[in-house]
Design an enzyme around this catalytic site. Structure first.
Site, PDB file in Angstrom:
ATOM      1  CG  HIS A 187      -1.905   0.995   1.175  1.00 52.68           C
ATOM      2  ND1 HIS A 187      -1.755   2.455   1.290  1.00 52.68           N
ATOM      3  CD2 HIS A 187      -3.385   0.805   0.990  1.00 52.68           C
ATOM      4  CE1 HIS A 187      -2.886   3.103   1.272  1.00 52.68           C
ATOM      5  NE2 HIS A 187      -4.001   2.296   0.978  1.00 52.68           N
ATOM      6  N   PRO A 188       0.578   2.304  -0.774  1.00 56.85           N
ATOM      7  CG  PRO A 188      -0.487   4.121  -1.899  1.00 56.85           C
ATOM      8  CD  PRO A 188      -0.548   2.421  -1.957  1.00 56.85           C
TER       9      PRO A 188
END
Length: 392
Positions: free
Chosen positions: A235-236
């Site tokens: 996930h960024p």
């Protein structure tokens, strides 16, 4: 007619007739959902093999798995639309129909006089739903638009896979998105016509439908100036978040949402209390910045425990996780073992199990609908039409 569940007052779309001039995925997905809701769906197919999705494979008793997925509960009528007499038979169908859904190429529909303007002029009460790759009349109206091509054009592949290896999504999301928008548009148009008598057209392009799904990263990029990059299962903005492999080879995807969960992951799940106090990983922001080092530390510790031990500990610690399920294992997933999750569906090759549709009002869905053999209903449907017209 399709067999329906008749208890408790029938199904939401009982009495609605849909003509489907369709092939492949997008339109068949929309019309199968209409059939699930109780509509009578008459699928018009070419005489030379019909919908080409019939030939994608032959693994379901000689039938295509894609065709099984998309065509339960429909009637199949073969019409050669290059023959003016067959086109007139189609118009007889349309005179008695409520909705037509078509996803032939716009140019082909235009040559046949089946474009939206022509259909609305000849059948003013008919709801016309057309699905195309790109917007008719737009700069790419004639461009071929298969699912993977639309995934590329809309930027989906820029977010999927890794920076070194962009990838398409493994299912036909452009087609499914377009079919879903077509379904909701048709239902809204039916509601509007029932209230006002006006039959509004519905136009959906695969590009526009998938761009709607891409709106969040699009807006982020427009307003931040920075485009998200593909990160595999990561996930960024959250770490740890991603898949890790246990000692027995099973992969588990975890998502740690706050500092309490981070501490519990280290102490209660991985037997690594020192990791919780490591200055490199003191906050989510720090962990995101040090993601490579963090993932390496976690990978070693996950590999020291079996998936059974890890899942029990993750549950006890209240940390979200999911198993990386293979398609071979998906049919035995406990969620698919729930009562009523499957239904028996007839096919030309025999009865098979298919997934019961989700989101059905009151849980009611069409029962007994089969996947039709090519042209199985041509004679009966045409006889019905000509009898209604008073022809012998």
């Amino acid at each position: 007619m399709t067999a329906h569940a008749a208890s408790h007052g029938g199904l939401p779309l009982d009495g609605l007739t849909v003509v489907a001039v369709e092939q492949a995925v997008a339109a068949p997905y929309a019309t199968r959902r209409l059939a699930d809701l109780g509509a009578r769906v008459i699928k018009v197919e070419r005489p030379d093999g019909g919908d080409f999705a019939r030939g994608y494979d032959q693994v379901v008793g000689g039938e295509s798995s894609a065709f099984l997925w998309l065509n339960r509960g429909k009637e199949s009528v073969q019409l050669d639309l290059k023959d003016p007499a067959a086109v007139e038979d189609l118009h007889l169908l349309l005179e008695r129909a409520d909705v037509v859904v078509a996803n032939l190429a716009p140019a082909a529909l235009g040559r046949l006089g089946l474009d939206a303007a022509s259909l609305r002029q000849r059948h003013p009460g008919l709801i016309v739903c057309l699905i195309s790759g790109y917007a008719p009349g737009g700069p790419l109206a004639s461009k071929k638009a298969y699912d993977a091509l639309i995934q590329a054009e809309t930027g989906v592949m820029s977010l999927t896979g890794t920076p070194q290896a962009p990838a398409k999504v493994g299912v036909s999301i452009a087609d499914i998105a377009a079919g879903s928008h077509a379904l909701s548009g048709v239902l809204a148009a039916v509601r509007h016509r029932d209230r006002t008598g006006e039959a509004l057209p519905v136009q959906v392009s695969l590009f526009d439908a998938l761009t709607e799904w891409m709106a969040h990263p699009l807006y982020y990029t427009l307003h931040s100036g920075n485009a998200p990059v593909p990160m595999g299962t990561s996930h960024p903005a959250i770490a740890p978040y991603g898949a890790f492999t246990a000692a027995d080879g099973d992969s588990l995807l975890i998502s740690v949402q706050n500092e309490r969960e981070w501490v519990r992951l280290c102490t209660d799940v991985l037997d690594a209390p020192a990791l919780a106090g490591d200055d490199r990983f003191v906050s989510n922001t720090a962990r995101v910045a040090e993601r490579t080092a963090l993932d390496a530390e976690l990978a070693d510790r996950f590999a020291a425990h079996t998936s059974r031990t890890l899942t029990a500990r993750l549950d006890a610690a209240g940390i979200a996780w999911g198993r990386m399920t293979s398609l071979t294992d998906l049919p035995s997933h406990p969620e698919l073992a729930r009562d009523g999750r499957w239904m028996d569906t007839g096919t030309p090759g025999g009865t098979v199990r298919t997934l019961r549709p989700t989101g059905m009002p009151g849980g009611r869905t069409a029962e007994g609908g089969a996947v039709p053999a090519l042209g199985a209903h041509t004679a009966s449907v045409l006889a019905e039409l000509h009898a209604a017209k008073g022809e012998s």
